[in-house]
Design a protein around this motif. Sequence first.
Motif, PDB file in Angstrom:
ATOM      1  N   MET A   1      35.026  89.791  -5.806  1.00 22.07           N
ATOM      2  CA  MET A   1      34.199  88.654  -5.423  1.00 22.07           C
ATOM      3  C   MET A   1      34.359  88.335  -3.939  1.00 22.07           C
ATOM      4  O   MET A   1      33.787  88.962  -3.089  1.00 22.07           O
ATOM      5  N   SER A   2      35.240  87.366  -3.611  1.00 25.14           N
ATOM      6  CA  SER A   2      35.338  87.007  -2.196  1.00 25.14           C
ATOM      7  C   SER A   2      36.349  87.899  -1.493  1.00 25.14           C
ATOM      8  O   SER A   2      37.379  88.247  -2.046  1.00 25.14           O
ATOM      9  N   GLY A   3      36.077  88.232  -0.278  1.00 22.70           N
ATOM     10  CA  GLY A   3      36.930  89.136   0.474  1.00 22.70           C
ATOM     11  C   GLY A   3      38.047  88.407   1.182  1.00 22.70           C
ATOM     12  O   GLY A   3      38.232  87.212   1.011  1.00 22.70           O
ATOM     13  N   PRO A   4      38.795  89.117   1.999  1.00 25.73           N
ATOM     14  CA  PRO A   4      39.943  88.511   2.645  1.00 25.73           C
ATOM     15  C   PRO A   4      39.612  87.781   3.954  1.00 25.73           C
ATOM     16  O   PRO A   4      40.475  87.637   4.800  1.00 25.73           O
ATOM     17  N   ASP A   5      38.357  87.300   4.125  1.00 21.87           N
ATOM     18  CA  ASP A   5      38.011  86.661   5.400  1.00 21.87           C
ATOM     19  C   ASP A   5      38.632  85.279   5.554  1.00 21.87           C
ATOM     20  O   ASP A   5      38.949  84.858   6.643  1.00 21.87           O
ATOM     21  N   GLY A   6      38.828  84.554   4.429  1.00 21.61           N
ATOM     22  CA  GLY A   6      39.568  83.299   4.487  1.00 21.61           C
ATOM     23  C   GLY A   6      38.862  82.157   5.186  1.00 21.61           C
ATOM     24  O   GLY A   6      39.490  81.201   5.594  1.00 21.61           O
ATOM     25  N   GLY A   7      37.552  82.194   5.347  1.00 20.95           N
ATOM     26  CA  GLY A   7      36.815  81.094   5.952  1.00 20.95           C
ATOM     27  C   GLY A   7      36.699  79.930   4.996  1.00 20.95           C
ATOM     28  O   GLY A   7      37.175  80.001   3.863  1.00 20.95           O
ATOM     29  N   ARG A   8      36.039  78.856   5.475  1.00 20.96           N
ATOM     30  CA  ARG A   8      35.971  77.667   4.636  1.00 20.96           C
ATOM     31  C   ARG A   8      35.196  77.918   3.343  1.00 20.96           C
ATOM     32  O   ARG A   8      35.600  77.497   2.272  1.00 20.96           O
ATOM     33  N   GLY A   9      34.088  78.670   3.485  1.00 16.46           N
ATOM     34  CA  GLY A   9      33.256  78.952   2.324  1.00 16.46           C
ATOM     35  C   GLY A   9      34.023  79.677   1.235  1.00 16.46           C
ATOM     36  O   GLY A   9      33.972  79.300   0.073  1.00 16.46           O
ATOM     37  N   SER A  10      34.792  80.690   1.634  1.00 16.14           N
ATOM     38  CA  SER A  10      35.507  81.453   0.622  1.00 16.14           C
ATOM     39  C   SER A  10      36.664  80.634   0.066  1.00 16.14           C
ATOM     40  O   SER A  10      37.038  80.779  -1.088  1.00 16.14           O
ATOM     41  N   ARG A  11      37.238  79.747   0.897  1.00 17.07           N
ATOM     42  CA  ARG A  11      38.302  78.885   0.399  1.00 17.07           C
ATOM     43  C   ARG A  11      37.761  77.962  -0.694  1.00 17.07           C
ATOM     44  O   ARG A  11      38.405  77.693  -1.687  1.00 17.07           O
ATOM     45  N   GLU A  12      36.530  77.471  -0.453  1.00 18.25           N
ATOM     46  CA  GLU A  12      35.927  76.598  -1.454  1.00 18.25           C
ATOM     47  C   GLU A  12      35.591  77.357  -2.720  1.00 18.25           C
ATOM     48  O   GLU A  12      35.765  76.850  -3.829  1.00 18.25           O
ATOM     49  N   ALA A  13      35.120  78.567  -2.538  1.00 18.46           N
ATOM     50  CA  ALA A  13      34.795  79.397  -3.702  1.00 18.46           C
ATOM     51  C   ALA A  13      36.060  79.645  -4.520  1.00 18.46           C
ATOM     52  O   ALA A  13      36.051  79.571  -5.747  1.00 18.46           O
ATOM     53  N   LEU A  14      37.134  79.889  -3.808  1.00 17.57           N
ATOM     54  CA  LEU A  14      38.431  80.120  -4.430  1.00 17.57           C
ATOM     55  C   LEU A  14      38.852  78.895  -5.243  1.00 17.57           C
ATOM     56  O   LEU A  14      39.260  79.006  -6.407  1.00 17.57           O
ATOM     57  N   ALA A  15      38.738  77.727  -4.600  1.00 12.49           N
ATOM     58  CA  ALA A  15      39.120  76.480  -5.262  1.00 12.49           C
ATOM     59  C   ALA A  15      38.284  76.274  -6.530  1.00 12.49           C
ATOM     60  O   ALA A  15      38.782  75.801  -7.548  1.00 12.49           O
ATOM     61  N   ARG A  16      37.008  76.659  -6.431  1.00 10.59           N
ATOM     62  CA  ARG A  16      36.128  76.491  -7.598  1.00 10.59           C
ATOM     63  C   ARG A  16      36.563  77.382  -8.756  1.00 10.59           C
ATOM     64  O   ARG A  16      36.561  76.956  -9.906  1.00 10.59           O
ATOM     65  N   VAL A  17      36.945  78.593  -8.442  1.00  7.44           N
ATOM     66  CA  VAL A  17      37.395  79.510  -9.494  1.00  7.44           C
ATOM     67  C   VAL A  17      38.664  78.950 -10.146  1.00  7.44           C
ATOM     68  O   VAL A  17      38.785  78.901 -11.369  1.00  7.44           O
ATOM     69  N   VAL A  18      39.601  78.513  -9.303  1.00  7.46           N
ATOM     70  CA  VAL A  18      40.850  77.954  -9.822  1.00  7.46           C
ATOM     71  C   VAL A  18      40.541  76.766 -10.731  1.00  7.46           C
ATOM     72  O   VAL A  18      41.078  76.637 -11.828  1.00  7.46           O
ATOM     73  N   ARG A  19      39.623  75.894 -10.264  1.00  5.39           N
ATOM     74  CA  ARG A  19      39.290  74.674 -10.995  1.00  5.39           C
ATOM     75  C   ARG A  19      38.731  74.979 -12.388  1.00  5.39           C
ATOM     76  O   ARG A  19      39.004  74.277 -13.341  1.00  5.39           O
ATOM     77  N   GLU A  20      37.943  76.040 -12.469  1.00  2.00           N
ATOM     78  CA  GLU A  20      37.351  76.392 -13.757  1.00  2.00           C
ATOM     79  C   GLU A  20      38.399  76.774 -14.786  1.00  2.00           C
ATOM     80  O   GLU A  20      38.179  76.640 -15.987  1.00  2.00           O
ATOM     81  N   HIS A  21      39.528  77.279 -14.314  1.00  5.31           N
ATOM     82  CA  HIS A  21      40.487  77.853 -15.257  1.00  5.31           C
ATOM     83  C   HIS A  21      41.809  77.108 -15.366  1.00  5.31           C
ATOM     84  O   HIS A  21      42.449  77.158 -16.416  1.00  5.31           O
ATOM     85  N   ALA A  22      42.234  76.439 -14.276  1.00  5.46           N
ATOM     86  CA  ALA A  22      43.567  75.829 -14.271  1.00  5.46           C
ATOM     87  C   ALA A  22      43.716  74.777 -15.373  1.00  5.46           C
ATOM     88  O   ALA A  22      44.717  74.754 -16.088  1.00  5.46           O
ATOM     89  N   GLY A  23      42.720  73.909 -15.509  1.00  7.57           N
ATOM     90  CA  GLY A  23      42.801  72.846 -16.504  1.00  7.57           C
ATOM     91  C   GLY A  23      42.867  73.383 -17.923  1.00  7.57           C
ATOM     92  O   GLY A  23      43.634  72.895 -18.758  1.00  7.57           O
ATOM     93  N   ARG A  24      42.061  74.409 -18.194  1.00  6.43           N
ATOM     94  CA  ARG A  24      42.084  75.023 -19.532  1.00  6.43           C
ATOM     95  C   ARG A  24      43.457  75.596 -19.842  1.00  6.43           C
ATOM     96  O   ARG A  24      43.971  75.442 -20.945  1.00  6.43           O
ATOM     97  N   LEU A  25      44.013  76.271 -18.833  1.00  3.36           N
ATOM     98  CA  LEU A  25      45.329  76.884 -19.024  1.00  3.36           C
ATOM     99  C   LEU A  25      46.377  75.789 -19.242  1.00  3.36           C
ATOM    100  O   LEU A  25      47.225  75.901 -20.133  1.00  3.36           O
TER     101      LEU A  25
END
Lengths: 112, 411
Positions: free
Chosen positions: B1-25
Amino acid sequence: MKYVLMFAETEEFATRLEAMDELEREAAYEAVMRWFAENSGKITHHAHLAPAHTATTVRLDGGEPVVTDGPFVEGKEVVSGYAEVEVADLDEALKLARSWPACPVVEIRPIA
Amino acid sequence: MSGPDGGRGSREALARVVREHAGRLAACLVSLLGDFSAAEDLVQDAVETALRRWPVEGVPDRPDAWLLTVARRRGLDVLRRETNYRAKLAQLRWPEPGKGDDRLRLIFTCCHPALSPEARIALTLRVVCGLSTAQIAAAFVVPETTVAQRITRAKRKIAVAGVPYRIPAADELPERLGAVLAVVYLLFNEGYLSSTGDRAEARDLADDAEWLAALLAGLMPGEPEVAGLLALIRLHRARGAARFDSHGRLVPLAEQDRTLWDHAAIAEATAALTRAARAHRRPGPYQLQAAIVACHAEAAGFEQTDWAQILVLYDMLLAVAPSPVTRLHRAVALRYVKGPAAALAELTGLEETLSRYPLLHATRAELLRALGDTSQARISDERALGLTANPAQQALLHQRLDPAHGDVRCG
C-alpha cells in the motif's frame, strides 16, 4: 468485588434533619431501614457512627503520638456511617449508592 | 500500500489503517484475558511497532493479522509468569469466528463516569482509535508524560475499582451514552472548532471524532442522538473548506464562500438526521444542534437563512439542555428575527455567567455596532480580545478594531 460505601453528612443535611418533626424523622429513618432490608443480600456489614464531635484523632507521624479532639479532616462533609457490600462491579455499587435515601454524599471505595 | 516516503498523507493513511484494527484487537484481547490493562498494553505495543515499521516496510496485506501476531508474541513474552494468560493467547484465532463487534463495550469502559474527563478522552483515543501516547500528546499540546500518567492512572482505576467491561443496562444507558457522546463531541471540538490550521503536524482529531461517531451509529442504530451527533459532525466538516481563507484566517459564516461547501455531504447528513428524527421522535441536544447547523448549511446565502426556524430550534434545545452559551447563540438568531436591540437585551441577563467568555463580548460588540454605538462596541471587542487565546479569533478581532475594517462578524 467488595466495596465500602461511606456515607457523609453535610451541615445543610444535619440542619434539615434537625428541623424535622417526629413524623418526618420517623419516615426518614424508615426509608433507611427499607434500603438496608431491600439490599440485605449484598450488604455484608454496616454501621452508623456517632457524630463527628465525638471523634478523637491520634497522630503518629511526629515523635510521640499526639491525641487531639475531633476528626482528622475538618470539613463540610463528615462520614456518618458505612456499609460494606459485595457486588459484581463498580456499576452495581454505583446503583446501590444512587438509591441511598439519606445523607447527600456517598463515597465508594473498593476494598483492597 | 503506502511506500516509505513518510509524508503527511501516508502518515494519515497509516493512522487510518491502525484505527480500523487496533480497537477490534483490544476488544478481543480484553475479552480473552479479562484484564483491560494487560490487553491494552499489548495492543499499544503492537501499534507503536507498526507506526515504526510500516513507514519503512510498507503496510502489510493483512494489517489486523500483523498487529495480532506482534501483540501475541509480546504477550507470550511479558506475561511469562501468567500461565493462564499465555494459554489463552496461544489459542487465539484471528479473526475470531462468529464474533460480533465488541468495540462498543470497549467504548463504554473507556468513557465510564468514574474516570476523569481527561482520562476518558485519552483512553478512548488510545484504546478505541489506536493512537499512540505521543500522538495524543501532540494533538492536545501537552507533554507526553502527562498523557502517559493519565492513562496509567485510569487503567489502574479500572482494575482496582472494578469498572466493568460491558454495555450498560437499559436503565443506565441514557446517562452512560450521554457520557460517551460527550467524549466524541469534545474530541471533535478540539480537532475542528479550536483548530487554527497551524498544527499541521498534529493528528486531525475531527477525523477520529467522525470515525467514532460513525462507529457508534453503526453499532447503536436505535439511538437517534448518536445519529444526531454524527450528522452534526458531518455538517460542520462539510463546510470546512470555507472556514479559513488563503492566509489561514478564520472566515465568519456570513462571508464564507458557500460554493466551497460540500453540498452532497450536507444533503446526505441532513437526510440521515431527518430519518433518525422521524423514526424515533426523541429529540435531544445533538439532533437539535445538528438541525440548527443544517438550517445554516442549506441556506443558499447568509441573507436567505431561515432564522425563525433556527430560533424555534434554539428554544427546543434550551428546553432539553439549558445552557448560557446556548442562550447566547439564541440571542444571535434573535437579532435576525427581531433586530439587534432585542438581541442586546437578551445578553444583559448573561453578562454575569459568561463574563469570561470571549464570544459574549464579541457578540455584544456586533450588536452595538449594528445599533450605531461604535465606541461601546470597541470596548466590548477589546474585552473579547483580552479573553481569547485562539489565534484565529484574535486575528479577527484585531481586524475589527482596526478602523479601516469596521464590520467583521465573529463566529
